[in-house]
Scaffold this active site. Structure first.
Site, PDB file in Angstrom:
ATOM      1  N   GLY A  91      60.791  17.171 -35.868  1.00  0.00           N
ATOM      2  CA  GLY A  91      62.185  17.464 -35.556  1.00  0.00           C
ATOM      3  C   GLY A  91      62.988  16.182 -35.528  1.00  0.00           C
ATOM      4  O   GLY A  91      62.888  15.354 -36.431  1.00  0.00           O
ATOM      5  N   ASP A 113      45.437   8.643 -31.993  1.00  0.00           N
ATOM      6  CA  ASP A 113      46.372   8.359 -33.089  1.00  0.00           C
ATOM      7  C   ASP A 113      47.110   7.047 -32.826  1.00  0.00           C
ATOM      8  O   ASP A 113      48.319   6.949 -33.015  1.00  0.00           O
ATOM      9  CB  ASP A 113      47.359   9.508 -33.272  1.00  0.00           C
ATOM     10  CG  ASP A 113      48.085   9.447 -34.629  1.00  0.00           C
ATOM     11  OD1 ASP A 113      47.551   8.788 -35.550  1.00  0.00           O
ATOM     12  OD2 ASP A 113      49.162  10.035 -34.752  1.00  0.00           O
ATOM     13  N   ALA A 165      64.728  12.900 -32.889  1.00  0.00           N
ATOM     14  CA  ALA A 165      64.802  12.215 -31.599  1.00  0.00           C
ATOM     15  C   ALA A 165      66.213  11.677 -31.419  1.00  0.00           C
ATOM     16  O   ALA A 165      66.807  11.144 -32.357  1.00  0.00           O
ATOM     17  CB  ALA A 165      63.781  11.083 -31.535  1.00  0.00           C
ATOM     18  N   LEU A 172      67.966   8.827 -33.100  1.00  0.00           N
ATOM     19  CA  LEU A 172      67.027   7.701 -33.116  1.00  0.00           C
ATOM     20  C   LEU A 172      66.095   7.767 -34.316  1.00  0.00           C
ATOM     21  O   LEU A 172      65.547   6.757 -34.740  1.00  0.00           O
ATOM     22  CB  LEU A 172      66.203   7.689 -31.825  1.00  0.00           C
ATOM     23  CG  LEU A 172      66.963   7.371 -30.537  1.00  0.00           C
ATOM     24  CD1 LEU A 172      66.046   7.549 -29.334  1.00  0.00           C
ATOM     25  CD2 LEU A 172      67.511   5.948 -30.577  1.00  0.00           C
ATOM     26  N   GLY A 173      65.893   8.951 -34.853  1.00  0.00           N
ATOM     27  CA  GLY A 173      64.989   9.113 -35.990  1.00  0.00           C
ATOM     28  C   GLY A 173      64.594  10.566 -36.122  1.00  0.00           C
ATOM     29  O   GLY A 173      64.930  11.401 -35.283  1.00  0.00           O
ATOM     30  N   ASN A 229      58.590  15.314 -39.164  1.00  0.00           N
ATOM     31  CA  ASN A 229      58.224  16.716 -39.320  1.00  0.00           C
ATOM     32  C   ASN A 229      58.366  17.476 -38.004  1.00  0.00           C
ATOM     33  O   ASN A 229      58.563  18.678 -37.988  1.00  0.00           O
ATOM     34  CB  ASN A 229      56.791  16.821 -39.845  1.00  0.00           C
ATOM     35  CG  ASN A 229      56.601  18.058 -40.709  1.00  0.00           C
ATOM     36  OD1 ASN A 229      57.490  18.459 -41.444  1.00  0.00           O
ATOM     37  ND2 ASN A 229      55.437  18.666 -40.599  1.00  0.00           N
TER      38      ASN A 229
END
Length: 350
Positions: A16, A123, A18, A10-11, A14
């Site tokens: 790791g 965030d 998904a 999925l992407g 930094n």
């Protein structure tokens, strides 16, 4: 991973990678975030999992479970098939006022719930808001790595978040009210949806983080002439972008603002389903839910690393989010390759 089939990536970031997985028992799709075992399993990871575990709201990605593999810690969560809201704005350029309000209402609904649970996100940004892929396009808040619970932790004082979205008081390195700081970040998200650019970037030098910070501290923003938005919307933004957090509008006040109250009600996805089995499903899910003790034990196991080694790749940019206390007044973009995506700048033409 015996219970899941891995389907595709999925992407990555930094943290790791998904992956999209399917549970073998019921065919349900989930997203799994894999983080290398070792020192990358830090306090942010533990905080993300513990805080996320207790959140159950239609506008928040649902946490399912956490487990360890021989090489990674795996966090299993709800899969949002619609991708990032960031991508949708990149494709659209900017939203109409009605469309922006539609998503902003959902964002505020999720944030209000977090605050009621005594959790501030710290965030909030477009990249941390996903869409569920349904025709109604429901928004889902994700990534609680920098979240802080006032039940479990003291008032936040660390300078964390994504520079373009950070409130002035967060830059002060003193204690601040995380809930009020979240309001500022929600305002930045609304502005970007309606304008297609970040409010506090220097248009002459958008990658200059120092200039962005100075403009945040002085609340220096404008709405371009080519953007047509109502006076009520401008008023709401002016109440959000207030340097003094004590004078800034609160989430309950936003929910009563005339601009916010306009437009149709947003129906939560759970109500759309009208499924009589939903309550039973949730009760069963609650029975199987991992306890905090179980989760902490799994995290401790993951911290051991692989073969006794640590896998810490260093902490600087985490998906565009930073802990500014770790950086001594440096230009953070010096550490990022020019070809890499930088949050704080749109990487697609708007």
């Amino acid at each position: 991973m015996e219970r899941y089939d891995i389907l595709r990536d999925l992407g990555s970031g930094n943290f790791g990678v998904a992956k999209l997985v399917r549970e073998k028992a019921n065919g349900e799709f989930y997203a799994v975030k894999y983080i290398e075992r070792g020192l990358k399993i830090d306090e942010h990871v533990q905080r993300e999992i513990i805080n996320h575990r207790d959140l159950k709201h239609p506008n928040i990605i649902r946490f399912k479970e956490v487990f360890v593999t021989p090489t990674h810690l795996a966090i299993v969560m709800e899969y949002a098939a619609g991708g990032e809201l960031f991508e949708r704005i990149c494709n659209a350029g900017r939203f109409s006022e009605d469309e922006g309000r539609y998503y902003f209402k959902q964002l505020i609904s999720g944030v209000s719930y977090c605050h009621a649970m005594q959790i501030c996100h710290r965030d909030l940004k477009l990249e941390n808001t996903l869409l569920d892929g349904s025709p109604s396009s429901h928004l889902k808040i994700c990534d609680f790595g920098y979240s802080k619970s006032s039940v479990l932790h003291s008032q936040p004082k660390s300078t964390v978040g994504t520079p373009a979205y950070v409130a002035p008081e967060v830059l002060s390195r003193k204690e601040y009210n995380g809930k009020i700081a979240d309001v500022w970040s929600c305002g930045v998200t609304l502005y970007v949806m309606l304008v297609g650019a970040y409010p506090f970037e220097d248009p002459e030098d958008p990658r200059n983080i120092r200039n962005t910070i100075q403009r945040i501290l002085s609340v220096h923003y404008t709405i371009p002439d080519y953007v047509r938005i109502s006076s009520e919307c401008k008023h709401l933004l002016s109440r959000i972008f207030v340097a003094d957090p004590d004078k800034r509008i609160t989430v309950p006040e936003i929910e009563k603002h005339p601009w916010f109250l306009k437009g149709p009600l947003v129906v939560p996805p759970e109500e759309e389903k009208c499924d009589n089995g939903v309550e039973e499903e949730e009760e069963e899910e609650e029975k199987c839910r991992q306890s905090v003790e179980e989760i902490v034990k799994i995290i401790e196991e993951a911290r051991k690393g692989v073969n006794g080694t640590d896998n810490n790749g260093g902490l600087g940019l985490i998906d565009g989010s930073i802990d500014l206390d770790d950086i001594d007044d440096a230009d953070i973009y010096d550490d990022v390759d020019d070809d890499e995506e930088r949050n704080g700048d749109f990487v697609c033409a708007l």
